[in-house]
Design a protein around this motif. Structure first.
Motif, mmCIF file in Angstrom:
data_model
loop_
_atom_site.group_PDB
_atom_site.id
_atom_site.type_symbol
_atom_site.label_atom_id
_atom_site.label_comp_id
_atom_site.label_asym_id
_atom_site.label_seq_id
_atom_site.Cartn_x
_atom_site.Cartn_y
_atom_site.Cartn_z
ATOM 1 N N PRO A 182 0.817 -1.220 0.000
ATOM 2 C CA PRO A 182 0.000 0.000 0.000
ATOM 3 C C PRO A 182 0.843 1.259 0.000
ATOM 4 O O PRO A 182 1.914 1.308 0.599
ATOM 5 N N LYS A 183 0.335 2.284 -0.681
ATOM 6 C CA LYS A 183 0.957 3.602 -0.636
ATOM 7 C C LYS A 183 0.217 4.452 0.387
ATOM 8 O O LYS A 183 -1.002 4.412 0.467
ATOM 9 N N PHE A 184 0.947 5.216 1.166
ATOM 10 C CA PHE A 184 0.356 6.100 2.145
ATOM 11 C C PHE A 184 0.628 7.535 1.701
ATOM 12 O O PHE A 184 1.492 8.212 2.215
ATOM 13 N N ASP A 185 -0.146 7.984 0.707
ATOM 14 C CA ASP A 185 0.149 9.299 0.146
ATOM 15 C C ASP A 185 -0.881 10.342 0.519
ATOM 16 O O ASP A 185 -0.705 11.519 0.252
ATOM 17 N N GLY A 186 -2.004 9.950 1.153
ATOM 18 C CA GLY A 186 -3.007 10.913 1.573
ATOM 19 C C GLY A 186 -3.728 11.581 0.438
ATOM 20 O O GLY A 186 -4.507 12.494 0.655
ATOM 21 N N GLY A 187 -3.492 11.147 -0.814
ATOM 22 C CA GLY A 187 -4.041 11.873 -1.952
ATOM 23 C C GLY A 187 -5.486 11.558 -2.267
ATOM 24 O O GLY A 187 -6.179 12.357 -2.862
ATOM 25 N N ASN A 188 -5.943 10.369 -1.890
ATOM 26 C CA ASN A 188 -7.276 9.936 -2.286
ATOM 27 C C ASN A 188 -8.181 9.732 -1.085
ATOM 28 O O ASN A 188 -7.740 9.411 0.016
ATOM 29 N N LEU A 189 -9.490 9.881 -1.326
ATOM 30 C CA LEU A 189 -10.486 9.501 -0.353
ATOM 31 C C LEU A 189 -10.611 7.983 -0.379
ATOM 32 O O LEU A 189 -10.146 7.322 -1.305
ATOM 33 N N PRO A 190 -11.248 7.385 0.640
ATOM 34 C CA PRO A 190 -11.452 5.937 0.589
ATOM 35 C C PRO A 190 -12.217 5.539 -0.670
ATOM 36 O O PRO A 190 -13.196 6.181 -1.043
ATOM 37 N N VAL A 191 -11.764 4.482 -1.323
ATOM 38 C CA VAL A 191 -12.457 3.983 -2.515
ATOM 39 C C VAL A 191 -13.758 3.318 -2.074
ATOM 40 O O VAL A 191 -13.779 2.530 -1.122
ATOM 41 N N ASP A 192 -14.851 3.618 -2.782
ATOM 42 C CA ASP A 192 -16.165 3.110 -2.416
ATOM 43 C C ASP A 192 -16.398 1.724 -3.006
ATOM 44 O O ASP A 192 -15.787 1.333 -4.014
ATOM 45 N N ASP A 193 -17.319 0.961 -2.398
ATOM 46 C CA ASP A 193 -17.692 -0.353 -2.919
ATOM 47 C C ASP A 193 -18.086 -0.276 -4.396
ATOM 48 O O ASP A 193 -17.711 -1.141 -5.203
ATOM 49 N N GLY A 194 -18.853 0.756 -4.756
ATOM 50 C CA GLY A 194 -19.354 0.871 -6.124
ATOM 51 C C GLY A 194 -18.246 0.997 -7.150
ATOM 52 O O GLY A 194 -18.377 0.498 -8.277
ATOM 53 N N VAL A 195 -17.142 1.646 -6.789
ATOM 54 C CA VAL A 195 -16.015 1.805 -7.725
ATOM 55 C C VAL A 195 -15.336 0.463 -7.951
ATOM 56 O O VAL A 195 -15.033 0.076 -9.080
ATOM 57 N N ARG A 196 -15.068 -0.276 -6.869
ATOM 58 C CA ARG A 196 -14.391 -1.572 -7.018
ATOM 59 C C ARG A 196 -15.294 -2.575 -7.747
ATOM 60 O O ARG A 196 -14.803 -3.405 -8.532
ATOM 61 N N GLU A 197 -16.583 -2.520 -7.537
ATOM 62 C CA GLU A 197 -17.492 -3.410 -8.268
ATOM 63 C C GLU A 197 -17.466 -3.080 -9.762
ATOM 64 O O GLU A 197 -17.504 -3.989 -10.612
ATOM 65 N N GLU A 198 -17.375 -1.795 -10.105
ATOM 66 C CA GLU A 198 -17.280 -1.407 -11.513
ATOM 67 C C GLU A 198 -15.946 -1.840 -12.099
ATOM 68 O O GLU A 198 -15.873 -2.221 -13.280
ATOM 69 N N MET A 199 -14.875 -1.808 -11.296
ATOM 70 C CA MET A 199 -13.574 -2.284 -11.773
ATOM 71 C C MET A 199 -13.640 -3.772 -12.137
ATOM 72 O O MET A 199 -13.120 -4.193 -13.168
ATOM 73 N N ARG A 200 -14.291 -4.549 -11.293
ATOM 74 C CA ARG A 200 -14.445 -5.971 -11.597
ATOM 75 C C ARG A 200 -15.246 -6.167 -12.883
ATOM 76 O O ARG A 200 -14.918 -7.019 -13.705
ATOM 77 N N GLN A 201 -16.281 -5.365 -13.065
ATOM 78 C CA GLN A 201 -17.094 -5.464 -14.266
ATOM 79 C C GLN A 201 -16.270 -5.155 -15.517
ATOM 80 O O GLN A 201 -16.365 -5.851 -16.534
#
Length: 745
Positions: A573-592
């Motif tokens: 993991p990178k600890f860069d503070g740049g992003n908000l937590p990734v939501d379930d909906g984004v990861r589900e779309e990535m799988r799709q």
């Protein structure tokens, strides 16, 4: 009088005649959809109103046209309070409202740290018209005027919250909820609240955030206006290694900047320069360090060609005059300018017309990407978005997340979700106990003291800090008393203690949030650099910094120092503070996306080639049907869930006795026996959900917010877990996985 040649406007007829005249003199041919819907709802004044509409869709007018009509119809002195997250946005709205309000003889008063005291004193003498204020200035106003608030705001008719999405789920958002409730309590009545936003993933949750106790119903308005035309391109780049033989050489003050750049970074900067020259644009590279890097590269290209500079940096660490210089360059006509920026230019500050948006890497969220895109394509032109996906060059032992092209797939998912107008649902479940401490101290200052029962009723019983029962509030009071933050008189009155007085009397107290704290990384007595921490850290946690992998040996919370040692292994993991937590909906779309076979039209040839290679890996490893993958000495779990679920799963597996680490896309479980992992998951599935505070017991960086250091250990754990974990979501995933009764491949 018709607002449109072809359709009569009932809403237009409800406005004051002087406002109708201003609309026609401004050349409007019709009211926009959000305005048509909002005018009758706001004029009725018996509900809160949440307005969600695209940037430049007339949200401000949707709120203020009916509000000003109401002020004009009220005989007694009356006012409206507009609350903004940014001083710069207040300055813009001041300019925007003055033209209309001057003709109506309604005063407009901006109120923040840069405004002269004369204007503020004039408003206090005659509190009428439009008050434009930040939460921090409102905090100071309430604390300084305590028992006089009934006289000051007796004529308050509406509270308007701009950029609502920027408050939800934050310390400032919780402070804002409390401030609005304290105003209602001082006035002994409800004041209608009007919220404006361009990106809201769940309108009902947004309404619940606007008034947590639901004592007043809410009218939800979502604009039906057709969205703007959009042109999107996602470009893929391979990030070949640094040119330097020693990747540590760039860490330090005397680094050779030119030689420290990877080929991918240089290729992106060259494409930006070639594409953006001659027009106004915004470039979002996600971090302050990347802003400075790309701004320096782009400026250097101008200098090399003997051209006037067209590229300017903009981020929160820059001095105000430097930021204003960038804003002035964007507004200036006749000379092109591009700002390389962080979230500072994401919201509605007036920077003139912007032709396109460039996003380097994944955006912090889908909502953030949509907010940024709203800055482009105004005045009838198509909005233009270019996303740059920088992917690692693969080697024989590249981590699976690199092979699956995680960054490219996440960027593609964000674009597709944005095109479907899907945004992350607001996270309104965090406890924000740091802000509870700040609000308790502010309440004592406002009233010169308050008893514990009244303090709990105002802050917790009201619904603002809904997740805090009386026993936890008492525990907090006792801890604050131990630290001399509070004292209690024999009559039961809570007052500031010696340390509490010092805190409240410091100018920084009015802000509920603190600047993001960075931790210094140290190896063998040598400082490697500094970075913020955005994921749970325990002894043994891995991270990436300066292009190398490290393992945490110890963490000193007080001194903000992390001792590390070199580490080997896969993707970490990178600890860069740049992003908000990734939501379930984004990861589900990535799988799709990985499950599909057809090329994606808005990806360039390189990006589509990288995606097809990732899809082939995804299919060959069976990740389309089974999320557990056995490898040498480890098992990788691919839940395709958001960061909160991933954090929880990793901690649950650690509690079950495994070495487990959340790498973002997967959880790596160190074991030579994959069957034991499945057995453990089955055991977790049939057991009750774990206690979230027990899960975070070994996490070292539980202090997330400004006043967390004042919390007792038990409440600190509750607070941390409420922000970073999703126990219910993780437990549900494990139950579904165990029900399939398959072993890892």
């Amino acid at each position: 009088m018709s607002a449109s040649p072809s359709k009569a406007s009932d809403s237009f007829s409800l406005l004051d005649e002087r406002i109708q005249r201003w609309i026609w003199q401004s050349g409007w041919s019709e009211l926009k959809d959000a305005q048509e819907q909002a005018i009758p709802a706001i004029l009725a004044g018996d509900t809160d109103v949440v307005i969600a509409a695209a940037t430049a869709s007339g949200k401000t007018e949707a709120a203020f046209l009916p509000i000003l009509t109401r002020l004009l119809s009220t005989e007694a002195s009356s006012c409206v309070m507009y609350i903004s997250p940014l001083k710069a946005l207040i300055n813009d709205q001041w300019w925007r409202l003055e033209g209309l309000c001057e003709s109506l003889e309604i005063p407009v008063t901006p109120w923040h740290g840069d405004i002269a005291g004369t204007k503020k004193r004039n408003f206090k003498k005659s509190p009428t018209g439009c008050l434009l204020i930040t939460p921090e200035s409102l905090e100071a106003l309430l604390m300084a005027n305590g028992h006089a608030l009934q006289g000051l705001f007796g004529g308050l008719r509406y509270l308007v919250v701009d950029e609502l999405h920027a408050f939800i789920g934050t310390e400032r958002g919780k402070q804002l909820q409390s401030l609005m409730h304290r105003i209602d309590r001082a006035l002994k009545r409800f004041t209608p609240r009007i919220a404006l936003s361009a990106t809201l993933g769940d309108m009902d949750k947004a309404a619940a955030f606007l008034r947590p106790n639901a004592a007043v119903p809410a009218t939800v308005i979502k604009s039906n206006d057709a969205g703007q035309a959009l042109k999107v391109l996602v470009k893929g780049f391979i990030d070949y290694p640094l040119a330097l033989a020693d990747p540590e050489a760039w860490v330090g003050d005397d680094a050779d900047f030119e030689k420290s750049l990877s080929q991918g970074t240089r290729a992106i900067s060259e494409h930006l320069f070639k594409t953006l020259r001659g027009s106004n644009n915004l470039v979002f590279p996600n971090s302050r360090g990347n802003v400075e890097k790309y701004a320096a590269l782009l400026r250097g290209y101008c200098e090399d060609l003997g051209l006037p500079n067209e590229f300017w940096p903009h981020h929160g660490s820059l001095a105000k005059d430097v930021r204003e210089e960038t804003e002035a360059a964007l507004k200036a006509k006749g000379r092109p300018a591009t700002a390389v920026c962080t979230t500072t230019l994401e919201m509605g500050i007036d920077i003139g017309s912007v032709k396109s948006i460039a996003q380097i890497g994944c955006a912090p969220s889908v909502a953030s990407l949509r907010q940024r895109l709203g800055r482009s394509g105004r005045r009838g032109e198509a909005a233009i978005l270019r996303c740059y996906a920088l992917e690692a060059a693969l080697a024989p032992h590249s981590p699976l997340s690199d092979v699956l092209r995680e960054n490219l797939v996440q960027s593609t998912a964000q674009v597709r979700l944005s095109l479907r107008s899907w945004y992350e649902p607001p996270n309104i479940g965090g406890l924000h106990l740091s802000t509870l401490i700040q609000q308790l101290l502010a309440l004592i200052a406002q009233y010169g003291g308050i008893n514990a029962a009244d303090a709990w009723a105002v802050l917790c019983g009201s619904g603002v800090f809904l997740g805090v029962p009386k026993q936890d509030f008492i525990l907090l009071l006792r801890e604050l008393a131990k630290k001399d933050i509070l004292i209690q008189t024999p009559t039961g009155l809570l007052l500031h203690g010696r340390v509490g007085e010092q805190l409240v009397n410091h100018y920084s107290f009015y802000a509920a949030f603190a600047a993001e704290e960075e931790f210094r990384l140290v190896h063998g007595g040598k400082t490697l650099g500094a970075l913020p921490l955005s994921q749970p850290v325990e002894k043994g946690t891995h991270l990436i910094f300066a292009g190398k992998r490290w393992q945490v040996l110890s963490l000193d919370i007080e001194k903000k120092v992390i001792a590390v040692m070199p580490a080997l292994g896969g993707k970490l993991p990178k600890f860069d503070g740049g992003n908000l937590p990734v939501d379930d909906g984004v990861r589900e779309e990535m799988r799709q996306i990985l499950s599909e076979t057809l090329p994606i039209p808005f990806l360039d040839s390189t990006a589509n080639q990288l995606l097809q290679e990732a899809r082939a890996t995804f299919q060959s490893m069976g990740l389309d049907s089974l999320p557990l993958l056995a490898q040498t000495h480890c098992v990788q779990l691919f839940p395709w869930r958001g960061d909160r679920v991933m954090n929880t799963l990793a901690l649950m597996l650690k509690q079950a006795g495994f070495q487990a680490e959340n790498t973002g896309l997967s959880i790596i479980i160190k074991t030579d026996n994959p069957e034991k992992v499945f057995e453990a998951l089955h055991g977790l599935a049939v057991s009750p959900p774990p206690d979230p505070t027990a899960l975070v017991a070994e996490v070292m960086n539980k202090r997330l917010e400004k006043w967390d250091a004042l919390l007792p250990a038990e409440l600190l754990a509750k607070n941390y877990s409420s922000h970073t974990l999703d126990v219910a979501g993780a437990h549900e995933f494990i139950k579904r996985l165990a029900a399939r009764r398959h072993s890892p491949r």
